[in-house]
Design a protein around this motif. Sequence first.
Motif, PDB file in Angstrom:
ATOM      1  N   GLU A   1       1.403  -0.289 -18.319  1.00 35.31           N
ATOM      2  CA  GLU A   1       0.157  -0.172 -19.053  1.00 35.31           C
ATOM      3  C   GLU A   1       0.004   1.288 -19.127  1.00 35.31           C
ATOM      4  OE1 GLU A   1      -3.159  -0.492 -21.202  1.00 35.31           O
ATOM      5  OE2 GLU A   1      -1.369  -2.028 -20.644  1.00 35.31           O
ATOM      6  N   GLU A   2       0.319   2.374 -18.501  1.00 35.22           N
ATOM      7  CA  GLU A   2       0.206   3.831 -17.698  1.00 35.22           C
ATOM      8  C   GLU A   2       0.515   4.123 -19.383  1.00 35.22           C
ATOM      9  OE1 GLU A   2       0.959   5.329 -14.096  1.00 35.22           O
ATOM     10  OE2 GLU A   2      -0.740   4.445 -13.435  1.00 35.22           O
TER      11      GLU A   2
ATOM     12  N   ASP B   1       6.854   2.356   1.474  1.00 40.61           N
ATOM     13  CA  ASP B   1       6.193   3.364   0.742  1.00 40.61           C
ATOM     14  C   ASP B   1       4.400   3.020   0.042  1.00 40.61           C
ATOM     15  OD1 ASP B   1       6.712   1.680  -0.993  1.00 40.61           O
ATOM     16  OD2 ASP B   1       7.334   3.629  -2.136  1.00 40.61           O
ATOM     17  N   ARG B   2       3.773   1.830   0.283  1.00 44.99           N
ATOM     18  CA  ARG B   2       2.275   1.910  -0.457  1.00 44.99           C
ATOM     19  C   ARG B   2       1.404   2.203   0.804  1.00 44.99           C
ATOM     20  NH1 ARG B   2       3.862  -1.875  -4.205  1.00 44.99           N
ATOM     21  NH2 ARG B   2       5.485  -1.093  -5.560  1.00 44.99           N
ATOM     22  N   LEU B   3       1.794   2.847   1.810  1.00 48.42           N
ATOM     23  CA  LEU B   3       0.330   3.227   2.702  1.00 48.42           C
ATOM     24  C   LEU B   3       0.154   4.405   2.382  1.00 48.42           C
ATOM     25  CD1 LEU B   3       2.964   2.643   5.889  1.00 48.42           C
ATOM     26  CD2 LEU B   3       1.536   1.099   4.903  1.00 48.42           C
TER      27      LEU B   3
ATOM     28  N   GLU C   1       3.588  -3.518 -10.069  1.00 54.61           N
ATOM     29  CA  GLU C   1       3.412  -2.427 -10.086  1.00 54.61           C
ATOM     30  C   GLU C   1       3.882  -2.101 -11.047  1.00 54.61           C
ATOM     31  OE1 GLU C   1       4.399   1.560  -8.458  1.00 54.61           O
ATOM     32  OE2 GLU C   1       3.091  -0.242  -8.132  1.00 54.61           O
ATOM     33  N   ALA C   2       5.828  -2.822 -12.041  1.00 55.27           N
ATOM     34  CA  ALA C   2       5.474  -2.361 -12.580  1.00 55.27           C
ATOM     35  C   ALA C   2       5.132  -2.893 -14.295  1.00 55.27           C
ATOM     36  CB  ALA C   2       6.740  -3.750 -13.063  1.00 55.27           C
TER      37      ALA C   2
ATOM     38  N   LEU D   1       7.970 -10.075  -4.835  1.00 57.56           N
ATOM     39  CA  LEU D   1       8.453  -9.958  -5.602  1.00 57.56           C
ATOM     40  C   LEU D   1       7.300 -10.155  -6.691  1.00 57.56           C
ATOM     41  CD1 LEU D   1      11.290 -13.016  -6.347  1.00 57.56           C
ATOM     42  CD2 LEU D   1      11.591 -10.219  -7.007  1.00 57.56           C
ATOM     43  N   GLU D   2       6.405 -10.336  -6.326  1.00 58.09           N
ATOM     44  CA  GLU D   2       4.575 -10.508  -7.038  1.00 58.09           C
ATOM     45  C   GLU D   2       4.366  -8.649  -6.642  1.00 58.09           C
ATOM     46  OE1 GLU D   2       3.138 -14.664  -6.394  1.00 58.09           O
ATOM     47  OE2 GLU D   2       2.445 -13.495  -5.175  1.00 58.09           O
TER      48      GLU D   2
END
Length: 112
Positions: A98-99, A9-11, A92-93, A86-87
Amino acid sequence: MTADNPLSDRLDDDDYPAYTMGRAAEMLGTTPGFLRAIGEARLITPLRSPGGHRRYSRYQLRIAARARELVDQGMPVEAACRIVILEDQLEEAQRINEEFRRAAAEQHNGSQ
């Protein structure tokens, strides 16, 4: 994100046009076989052109390049792919955290 392809889903729209398998392998300094291997390890699933040809986005090439670094250091493809996933999930986490912190700080500052 799917169980078979956690990074699917990162496209983003800016990832197009995607590169052919041969061009993608050339850009990574590897072979199409390496791209097939990381596909079999479910790191990335190639996009398909209207003609059914495999195509890879810039995001997928960045992910593949990281896996290639680990494989070049002697790590098996499956393990390298798991580490890259995992990286990516950790990054992403951290971005989401941060947001959240930024929004909470703005809300706190605005209520004073």
